[in-house]
Design an enzyme around this catalytic site. Structure first.
Site, PDB file in Angstrom:
ATOM      1  N   CYS A   1      -6.870 -27.034  10.105  1.00  0.00           N
ATOM      2  CA  CYS A   1      -5.581 -26.320  10.181  1.00  0.00           C
ATOM      3  C   CYS A   1      -4.714 -26.916  11.282  1.00  0.00           C
ATOM      4  CB  CYS A   1      -5.827 -24.835  10.429  1.00  0.00           C
ATOM      5  SG  CYS A   1      -6.030 -24.348  12.160  1.00  0.00           S
TER       6      CYS A   1
ATOM      7  N   CYS B   1      -6.122 -26.487  14.791  1.00  0.00           N
ATOM      8  CA  CYS B   1      -7.323 -27.286  15.090  1.00  0.00           C
ATOM      9  C   CYS B   1      -7.041 -28.778  15.082  1.00  0.00           C
ATOM     10  CB  CYS B   1      -8.430 -26.951  14.089  1.00  0.00           C
ATOM     11  SG  CYS B   1      -9.002 -25.251  14.295  1.00  0.00           S
TER      12      CYS B   1
ATOM     13  N   CYS C   1     -12.543 -27.344  10.912  1.00  0.00           N
ATOM     14  CA  CYS C   1     -11.287 -26.813  10.371  1.00  0.00           C
ATOM     15  C   CYS C   1     -10.183 -27.868  10.462  1.00  0.00           C
ATOM     16  CB  CYS C   1     -10.875 -25.566  11.173  1.00  0.00           C
ATOM     17  SG  CYS C   1      -9.349 -24.813  10.590  1.00  0.00           S
TER      18      CYS C   1
ATOM     19  N   GLY D   1       0.763   4.249   1.467  1.00  0.00           N
ATOM     20  CA  GLY D   1       0.925   5.186   2.568  1.00  0.00           C
ATOM     21  C   GLY D   1      -0.220   6.165   2.640  1.00  0.00           C
ATOM     22  N   GLY D   2      -1.021   6.222   1.569  1.00  0.00           N
ATOM     23  CA  GLY D   2      -2.153   7.152   1.514  1.00  0.00           C
ATOM     24  C   GLY D   2      -3.043   7.000   2.730  1.00  0.00           C
TER      25      GLY D   2
ATOM     26  N   ASP E   1      -2.690   8.242  -2.681  1.00  0.00           N
ATOM     27  CA  ASP E   1      -4.027   8.831  -2.742  1.00  0.00           C
ATOM     28  C   ASP E   1      -4.398   9.432  -1.396  1.00  0.00           C
ATOM     29  OD1 ASP E   1      -4.059   6.383  -1.401  1.00  0.00           O
ATOM     30  OD2 ASP E   1      -6.191   6.085  -1.786  1.00  0.00           O
TER      31      ASP E   1
ATOM     32  N   ASP F   1       0.865  -1.167   0.000  1.00  0.00           N
ATOM     33  CA  ASP F   1       0.000   0.000   0.000  1.00  0.00           C
ATOM     34  C   ASP F   1       0.910   1.228   0.000  1.00  0.00           C
ATOM     35  OD1 ASP F   1      -2.937   1.034   1.961  1.00  0.00           O
ATOM     36  OD2 ASP F   1      -2.077   1.723   0.063  1.00  0.00           O
TER      37      ASP F   1
ATOM     38  N   ASP G   1      -7.744  -7.303   1.404  1.00  0.00           N
ATOM     39  CA  ASP G   1      -6.736  -7.387   2.466  1.00  0.00           C
ATOM     40  C   ASP G   1      -7.311  -6.788   3.741  1.00  0.00           C
ATOM     41  OD1 ASP G   1      -6.254  -4.362   1.790  1.00  0.00           O
ATOM     42  OD2 ASP G   1      -5.123  -4.816   3.643  1.00  0.00           O
TER      43      ASP G   1
ATOM     44  N   HIS H   1      -4.887 -20.003  12.743  1.00  0.00           N
ATOM     45  CA  HIS H   1      -6.264 -20.467  12.452  1.00  0.00           C
ATOM     46  C   HIS H   1      -7.073 -19.405  11.702  1.00  0.00           C
ATOM     47  CE1 HIS H   1     -10.317 -21.962  12.776  1.00  0.00           C
ATOM     48  NE2 HIS H   1     -10.633 -20.759  13.220  1.00  0.00           N
TER      49      HIS H   1
END
Ligand code: 6MM
Ligand code: ZN
Length: 374
Positions: free
Chosen positions: A308, A311, A306, A96-97, A148, A94, A268, A337
Site C-alpha cells: 500500500c 508501506c 504490504c 439507525g436501528g 430494526d 444503516d 462492515d 494501511h
C-alpha cells in the site's frame, strides 16, 4: 426491474463460502466484500480517490448520524449522498436501528418507534420505520437497511421473542414506506440473538416479505466469537442462496474469514479506521501498535508483505513520530494501511474460494497472523 441483482458465480467445495457479484445502479461489487464505514459521509481522513486506489467498491454511511448532522434535507438538496460526498460507486446506509440502541442512553421503545435523546444535544427525538425510510430515501443510497431493534447482548428469551416480532412488523412498515424500490434496494435484518428458533422465526418472517437482500443483525455486540460463529452456522443457511447476505458490524480479519466460510457476502465495521486513529495497525503477523517505543528506530514499513501507499513510502519510525505528535498525516497513513489490509484480505479470500481452498487459506492466515487456532 429491481434496484440490485445478485450473481452467484461459484460455491466453495470446502465450505459454505460463495463467490458472487452484486449489480447496483452505481456499479458492481465483488463478494465476499468488506465495506469501509463513512459514518458522517466521509471514511475518516481518506479521500474518495484514495479509497478507489485501494479498490474500495462500496462504502457505508449512517442514517442516524446524517439525520442529526447535517440533516437529510441538505444532502437531498445537494442531489443525494453520492453527489454530496463525491463518491460515484455504491453506497449502503444503516437504518439507525443500531445507533439508537448503542449511542442513546435514554430510550423508550414503543410499537410506533423509538423515543430517545440526541446523543450530542440531548434534545428529545423520535425514530420510526417510516422516518428511517424517509431519511434513507432522501440520502439516496443504493442499498438501505430496514429499521430494526438490535437487542443488547445478552438478552433474555422472552425479551428477544417480543423484539423479533416487533422488528418483523417494523420491516413490513419499511416496505410499505419504500418509495423507490427500483432505484434503492431495501434489505431486511434478521434478529433473534443466539436463540435458533427465534432466528428461524425472524428469517421466515422476512423471507415471506421477499427482500432483495438480508442482513444478520444482533451480532458483534460483545458476544464471544464462537457464539457469533454458531449463530451464523444455523442462520445463514436459512437465507435465500440467490440473494446477498450481510453480517453487520464485523471487521476483524479472523471474523471476516470465518463469516465468509459460513456463507456471508458483505461485511462492515469501523474497527480498521477506529484503531488506526490510536496508532494500531493490522499486519500479516498480527496487530502492531506503532506508537510503541520499540519502533522509534525501526525503518521497515508497517507490514513488509504490504504494497500500500503507506508501506511503500514510509517507515514505522516516521509513522510513530507523526502519531506521537498527533499529526493528522500519521492517522491518514495508518487508516489507509488498515483499510487496504482488509480489502486485500477479502481479495485473497475471493481467490481462495475460486480455487476451492478457503479452509487451507484460513489455516495459513491464522498461523501467520498468530490467531489462536481452534
Ligand atoms: C458502536 C461501534 C462504533 O460500532 C461497532 C463497535 O462500536 C462495536 C462495539 O463493540 C464491538 C463489538 C467491538 O464493536 O460494535 C459495532 C459493530 N457491531 C455492530 N454494528 C451493528 C450495526 C447494526 N445495525 C442494525 N441496523 N442492526 C443491527 O442488528 C446491527 C448490529 C451491529 N453490530
Ligand atoms: Zn500497508
Amino acid at each position: 426491474m429491481a434496484a440490485i441483482s445478485y450473481e452467484l458465480i461459484k460455491t466453495c467445495q470446502q465450505s459454505g463460502a460463495r463467490l458472487g457479484k452484486i449489480h447496483t445502479p452505481h456499479g458492481s461489487i465483488d463478494t465476499p466484500i468488506f465495506m469501509p464505514v463513512g459514518t458522517l459521509a466521509t471514511v475518516k481522513t481518506l479521500s474518495p480517490n484514495e479509497l478507489k486506489d485501494m479498490n474500495a467498491q462500496i462504502i457505508l454511511s449512517n442514517t442516524y448520524h446524517l439525520w442529526l448532522r447535517p440533516g437529510e434535507d441538505i444532502i437531498s438538496e445537494a442531489g443525494g449522498l453520492h453527489t454530496f460526498m463525491n463518491w460515484d460507486r455504491p453506497i449502503l446506509t444503516d437504518s439507525g436501528g443500531y445507533q439508537v440502541f448503542s449511542l442513546s442512553k435514554l430510550r423508550d421503545i414503543k410499537e410506533e418507534g423509538v423515543h430517545f435523546r440526541n446523543h450530542i444535544s440531548g434534545e428529545k427525538l423520535f425514530l420510526s420505520p417510516e422516518k428511517a425510510m424517509q431519511i434513507q430515501n432522501a440520502l439516496g443510497p443504493d442499498i438501505m437497511m430496514a429499521f430494526d431493534e438490535c437487542p443488547p447482548y445478552p438478552a433474555g428469551r422472552d425479551y428477544m421473542k417480543a423484539s423479533v416480532e416487533r422488528t418483523s412488523r417494523w420491516a413490513e412498515r419499511c416496505l410499505e414506506a419504500h418509495q423507490r424500490p427500483n432505484e434503492q434496494a431495501l434489505f431486511g435484518i434478521v434478529q433473534g440473538g443466539e436463540y435458533e428458533d427465534l432466528r428461524k422465526q425472524s428469517a421466515n418472517d422476512l423471507i415471506s416479505l421477499d427482500f432483495p437482500g438480508y442482513a444478520v443483525g444482533g451480532l458483534s455486540v460483545g458476544e464471544p466469537k464462537d457464539v457469533m460463529n454458531r449463530v451464523l452456522e444455523f442462520t445463514t443457511p436459512l437465507l435465500p442462496k440467490d440473494k446477498p447476505r450481510y453480517l453487520m458490524g464485523v471487521g476483524s480479519a479472523d471474523s471476516l474469514i470465518d463469516g465468509a466460510i459460513r456463507g456471508i457476502d458483505m461485511f462492515d465495521c469501523v474497527l480498521p479506521t477506529r484503531i488506526a486513529r490510536n496508532g494500531t495497525c493490522m499486519t500479516t503477523n498480527g496487530r502492531l501498535v506503532v506508537r510503541n517505543a520499540k519502533y522509534a528506530r525501526d525503518f521497515k514499513p508497517i507490514d513488509e508483505h504490504c504494497d500500500c501507499y503507506a508501506c511503500r513510502n514510509y517507515s514505522r519510525a516516521y509513522i510513530r513520530h507523526l502519531v506521537k505528535c498527533n499529526e493528522t498525516f500519521g492517522f491518514r497513513l495508518t487508516s489507509y494501511h488498515n483499510l487496504h489490509f482488509l480489502l486485500t484480505l477479502m481479495q485473497r479470500v475471493r481467490k481462495a474460494i475460486l480455487e476451492d481452498r478457503l479452509l487451507d487459506f484460513r489455516e495459513e492466515f491464522f498461523e501467520q497472523y498468530g490467531f489462536n487456532k481452534e
